[in-house]
Write a protein that holds these residues in place. Structure first.
Motif, PDB file in Angstrom:
ATOM      1  N   GLY A   1       8.395  -1.606  32.731  1.00 44.73           N
ATOM      2  CA  GLY A   1       6.980  -1.120  33.141  1.00 44.73           C
ATOM      3  C   GLY A   1       5.915  -2.156  32.697  1.00 44.73           C
TER       4      GLY A   1
ATOM      5  N   TYR B   1      13.331   4.125  24.786  1.00 44.97           N
ATOM      6  CA  TYR B   1      13.474   4.791  23.212  1.00 44.97           C
ATOM      7  C   TYR B   1      13.764   6.170  23.071  1.00 44.97           C
ATOM      8  CZ  TYR B   1       9.992   1.018  21.330  1.00 44.97           C
ATOM      9  OH  TYR B   1       9.736  -0.186  20.981  1.00 44.97           O
TER      10      TYR B   1
ATOM     11  N   ASP C   1       3.510  -2.394  30.964  1.00 47.13           N
ATOM     12  CA  ASP C   1       2.981  -2.084  29.384  1.00 47.13           C
ATOM     13  C   ASP C   1       4.172  -3.197  28.529  1.00 47.13           C
ATOM     14  OD1 ASP C   1       4.933  -0.327  30.280  1.00 47.13           O
ATOM     15  OD2 ASP C   1       4.679   1.001  28.468  1.00 47.13           O
TER      16      ASP C   1
ATOM     17  N   TRP D   1       3.128   5.897  36.832  1.00 50.01           N
ATOM     18  CA  TRP D   1       2.916   7.180  37.479  1.00 50.01           C
ATOM     19  C   TRP D   1       1.646   7.860  36.345  1.00 50.01           C
ATOM     20  CZ3 TRP D   1       4.224   8.600  41.980  1.00 50.01           C
ATOM     21  CH2 TRP D   1       5.274   8.015  42.602  1.00 50.01           C
TER      22      TRP D   1
ATOM     23  N   LEU E   1      15.595  -0.529  27.998  1.00 45.50           N
ATOM     24  CA  LEU E   1      16.245   0.340  26.983  1.00 45.50           C
ATOM     25  C   LEU E   1      15.273   1.269  26.732  1.00 45.50           C
ATOM     26  CD1 LEU E   1      18.976  -1.232  25.117  1.00 45.50           C
ATOM     27  CD2 LEU E   1      18.984  -0.835  27.517  1.00 45.50           C
TER      28      LEU E   1
ATOM     29  N   ASP F   1      17.304   2.514  23.439  1.00 46.26           N
ATOM     30  CA  ASP F   1      16.719   1.581  22.415  1.00 46.26           C
ATOM     31  C   ASP F   1      16.721   2.751  21.201  1.00 46.26           C
ATOM     32  OD1 ASP F   1      15.110  -0.173  20.654  1.00 46.26           O
ATOM     33  OD2 ASP F   1      13.570  -0.195  22.149  1.00 46.26           O
TER      34      ASP F   1
HETATM   35  O1  ME8 Z   1       8.961   0.749  26.084  1.00 45.52           O
HETATM   36  N1  ME8 Z   1       5.174   5.692  34.856  1.00 45.52           N
HETATM   37  O2  ME8 Z   1      10.598   2.248  25.881  1.00 45.52           O
HETATM   38  P1  ME8 Z   1      10.005   3.511  26.377  1.00 45.52           P
HETATM   39  C1  ME8 Z   1       6.006   4.707  34.890  1.00 45.52           C
HETATM   40  N2  ME8 Z   1      12.088   0.624  24.270  1.00 45.52           N
HETATM   41  N3  ME8 Z   1       6.683   4.090  33.854  1.00 45.52           N
HETATM   42  C2  ME8 Z   1       6.542   4.365  32.637  1.00 45.52           C
HETATM   43  C3  ME8 Z   1       5.598   5.572  32.456  1.00 45.52           C
HETATM   44  C4  ME8 Z   1       5.012   6.207  33.332  1.00 45.52           C
HETATM   45  N4  ME8 Z   1       4.233   7.199  33.125  1.00 45.52           N
HETATM   46  N5  ME8 Z   1       5.931   5.818  30.877  1.00 45.52           N
HETATM   47  C5  ME8 Z   1       6.876   5.015  30.679  1.00 45.52           C
HETATM   48  C6  ME8 Z   1      10.129   0.879  25.641  1.00 45.52           C
HETATM   49  N6  ME8 Z   1       7.305   4.259  31.549  1.00 45.52           N
HETATM   50  C7  ME8 Z   1      11.342   0.035  24.802  1.00 45.52           C
HETATM   51  C8  ME8 Z   1      11.701  -0.993  25.914  1.00 45.52           C
HETATM   52  S1  ME8 Z   1      13.447  -2.970  26.595  1.00 45.52           S
HETATM   53  C9  ME8 Z   1      14.431  -3.981  25.739  1.00 45.52           C
HETATM   54  C10 ME8 Z   1      12.657  -1.732  25.532  1.00 45.52           C
HETATM   55  C11 ME8 Z   1       8.326   3.021  31.485  1.00 45.52           C
HETATM   56  O3  ME8 Z   1      10.858   4.543  26.417  1.00 45.52           O
HETATM   57  C12 ME8 Z   1       7.474   1.996  30.669  1.00 45.52           C
HETATM   58  O4  ME8 Z   1       6.537   1.317  31.156  1.00 45.52           O
HETATM   59  O5  ME8 Z   1       8.743   3.588  25.821  1.00 45.52           O
HETATM   60  C13 ME8 Z   1       8.687   1.231  29.978  1.00 45.52           C
HETATM   61  O6  ME8 Z   1       8.808   0.041  30.826  1.00 45.52           O
HETATM   62  C14 ME8 Z   1       9.742   2.327  30.160  1.00 45.52           C
HETATM   63  O7  ME8 Z   1       9.288   3.333  30.489  1.00 45.52           O
HETATM   64  C15 ME8 Z   1      10.412   2.481  29.025  1.00 45.52           C
HETATM   65  O8  ME8 Z   1       9.511   3.150  27.795  1.00 45.52           O
END
Ligand code: ME8
Length: 646
Positions: free
Chosen positions: A259, A14, A261, A291, A12, A51
């Motif tokens: 992801g 953010y 992280d 990425w 989800l 989220d």
């Molecule tokens: O972590 N390359 O949300 P988020 C690939 N709310 N994937 C990427 C990326 C990139 N450069 N940057 C971000 C959260 N992501 C929480 C999750 S789940 C119950 C709650 C991916 O918006 C990142 O790794 O910060 C993560 O998995 C997802 O985008 C969401 O990131």
């Protein structure tokens, strides 16, 4: 094969900023997985969402001078509305501010509290506002938050804790007993390593005086729920846990895509929460890579985010989808550049696929009145193509099950390239004069082969491949088991009008930098280093272009000869965070046993390619020696594997 059921989820996202390519990637990946599974006859439920609680969102709202509710109501639409533009069709979209979600979180909290798995305690520790969590003294790096590198404050606070430590042993046993649970496999070792350090209990509350934007703790009105405990619960909340009769239909079949992280929160926090709640664990958790842009994660805070909507508007959503899925190996990092996207469009889509369709349709238009000609009895060459197409169906199913989407795409493109060669070899534009039946058969084979390719690439480019199928005068195939050679009906009218994938100009790069360096010869990958873009006659490249190449030191862990080749070695190399397989053309100069333990320099962000049916995930650098041998490039002293050259 019997139909299976899959419940696929994305993270989800953010709502602290607009969506970017990282979000788009994960969502497109799950969308393609959903479409592949449905093509294979499986049942899928696909969930995504936003989220919306926690400090980051509250801060973003404050900065805009809005209430958190106003902020999330506005921003969630940026995510919800982006997905259809990328041809993503989810089954459900959950917002953590929805009543169905709040109810599930509060039910879970109450249940865990009632059974003694949540307790209250004074806690003193180093709090990081940016990471929204406490750290132990030992965790700090130079007195700063190890995640963000930002300031921490020492505070004492009364809070609620989840007895996570109680479930550590059971989680460890589950991971060990279920090798496919955390994917890729090396990530499972990371989680086991984390568990081996000893699992702590988890602080799951925040005093309202510090953070008001959260789900109230049902048994204490002075607190709200920690944002991760809140957000993770979405995966069961969306299915109506605990009392919706539909819940058991999907839950035991859950597969989370995230992801890398956010692996710990999913594989440790979430799984132990489920154990405590008496809910079965998901089938799998897949951690994707990042990425990168110039080797740094694209992130909202770094401000180096490529706008996926921008790429979609210039090149079309389906070219973007193709690039994201073809150029990223699930689990590994990849560099995002507009140039790589354009090259991929031109070589695979405009050239191999689009041109073939145009050439075949043009001839059919000229010589067969625009109607699919008769196939007739296949020649040995055609028998081979038919057998290849048939094998490909099974291969694509296996590769998708292993999450090797890039290889599934590549193998389908190999069929397309085979058809191109066949078309050139059989030359229907010549044989039409002397052997019209042979010309008809050639064209039928190409059109039918394209129909198969369109079906197998459909999950990646749903609209373009539907367009191609229609242009071939064929009906769409919704189940791969109905895709049989000969399904294209002679006499059907072709409707190929415009080019499916126009060729694109490479984006203009900055002025070239002085002092060109001759690139070292590439020894791995069976191929030479890619030629520099022809930005100047001397082969000078811009500094930014050089920065796109990620050179890393790798330690060779295993080496063996590739059977059937005296030139190729298959190496397993260690890049610190990950292991890669590299196929290197150095077998004449080096014995495998001389390489194990050696450090080499490799190009770490080359798109993987197949050599002798093996995937090579990088290229090792070497130079020719005057005696006709090869010398490998290596650091002057040992460095940690994965160290990047600059
Ligand atoms: O972590 N390359 O949300 P988020 C690939 N709310 N994937 C990427 C990326 C990139 N450069 N940057 C971000 C959260 N992501 C929480 C999750 S789940 C119950 C709650 C991916 O918006 C990142 O790794 O910060 C993560 O998995 C997802 O985008 C969401 O990131």
């Amino acid at each position: 094969m019997a139909a299976e059921r899959f419940y696929y989820t994305t993270p989800l996202y953010y709502l602290n900023a607009k969506p970017h390519i990282g979000h788009a990637y994960c969502t497109v990946l799950v969308d393609a997985m959903t479409r592949f599974r449905r093509l294979f006859g499986d049942e899928v439920h696909f969930l995504t969402g936003t989220d919306e609680h926690g400090q980051k969102v509250q801060k973003a709202a404050d900065q805009r001078g809005l209430t958190p509710q106003q902020h999330v109501d506005e921003l969630h639409a940026a995510f919800r509305d982006l997905w259809p533009d990328l041809h993503v069709h989810y089954d459900d979209f959950i917002r953590t501010t929805e009543p169905r979600h709040v109810r599930a979180v509060q039910t879970l909290l109450q249940r865990l509290h009632d059974q003694g798995d949540i307790y209250v305690q004074d806690y003193a520790g180093w709090y990081s506002t940016a990471a929204e969590r406490f750290w132990a003294e030992d965790d700090l790096v130079d007195g700063k938050c190890p995640d963000t590198g930002l300031e921490v404050q020492y505070i004492t606070e009364r809070n609620y804790f989840f007895r996570m430590s109680k479930y550590g042993a059971a989680l460890r046993a589950h991971i060990v007993a279920n090798p496919g649970f955390i994917r890729p496999a090396n990530r499972a070792n990371e989680v086991l390593g984390f568990l081996d350090k000893g699992l702590q209990d988890l602080c799951i509350s925040r005093p309202k005086e510090r953070l008001s934007w959260g789900i109230p703790i049902p048994f204490d009105e002075d607190y709200v729920t920690y944002v991760w405990f809140d957000a993770l619960t979405n995966y069961i909340a969306a299915l109506g846990w605990p009392d919706d009769p539909e819940f058991p239909k999907w839950w035991p079949h859950a597969h989370h895509f995230i992801g890398k992280d956010i692996l710990t929160t999913h594989s440790v926090y979430w799984t132990t929460m489920l154990m405590a709640a008496g809910v079965a664990l998901p089938q799998s958790i897949t951690a994707t890579g990042w990425w990168l842009s110039g080797d740094r994660k694209m992130s909202k805070s770094l401000g180096n985010v490529v706008d996926p909507l921008g790429m979609k508007d210039v090149y079309g959503p389906e070219v973007l989808r193709y690039f994201l899925l073809r150029d990223m190996v699930v689990g590994l990092d990849s560099n995002f550049t507009e140039e790589a996207l354009v090259r991929r469009n031109n070589s695979d889509l405009a050239n191999d696929l689009g041109n073939l369709a145009r050439r075949a349709a043009g001839l059919v238009g000229r010589y067969f009145g625009g109607r699919v000609p008769e196939g007739g009895a296949p020649t040995p060459d055609e028998e081979e193509i038919i057998a290849e197409a048939r094998t490909l169906h099974g291969r694509v199913q296996d590769l998708v099950a292993e999450l090797q989407l890039h290889t599934a795409i590549e193998e389908t493109m190999q069929l397309v390239r085979r058809l191109n060669k066949y078309m050139t070899d059989t030359a229907p534009f010549k044989t039409i004069k002397t052997h019209p039946a042979a010309a008809a058969r050639s064209l039928y084979t190409v059109l039918e082969g394209l129909r198969h390719a369109a079906c197998l690439l459909g999950p990646v480019m749903p609209e373009k491949m539907a367009e191609l199928t229609d242009a071939l005068g064929a009906a769409p195939t919704t189940n791969i088991h109905d895709l049989r050679w000969g399904g294209l009906v002679p006499g059907s009218v072709l409707k190929m009008e415009e080019a499916l994938f126009p060729r694109r100009d490479l984006p203009v790069t900055e002025a070239p930098a002085p002092a060109p360096a001759k690139p070292p010869k590439g020894a791995g990958d069976g191929a030479k280093a890619q030629a520099a873009p022809a930005s100047s006659p001397e082969g000078v490249i811009a500094f930014d272009d050089f920065m796109k190449v990620v050179l890393r030191v790798a330690t060779v862990r295993e080496a063996e000869r590739v059977s059937g080749s005296d030139k190729l070695l298959r190496l397993q190399v260690d890049l610190g965070e990950e292991r890669r397989q590299v196929v290197a053309g150095i077998g004449k100069q080096f014995a495998p046993e001389d390489l194990v333990g050696r450090q080499v320099v490799m190009v770490a962000n080359l798109a993987p390619r197949k050599i002798f049916k093996l995937e090579s995930q990088g290229m090792i650098l070497a130079v020719d020696t005057p005696d006709g041998g090869l010398a490998l490039l290596q650091p002057t002293r040992e460095v940690p594997p994965g160290a990047q050259a600059h």
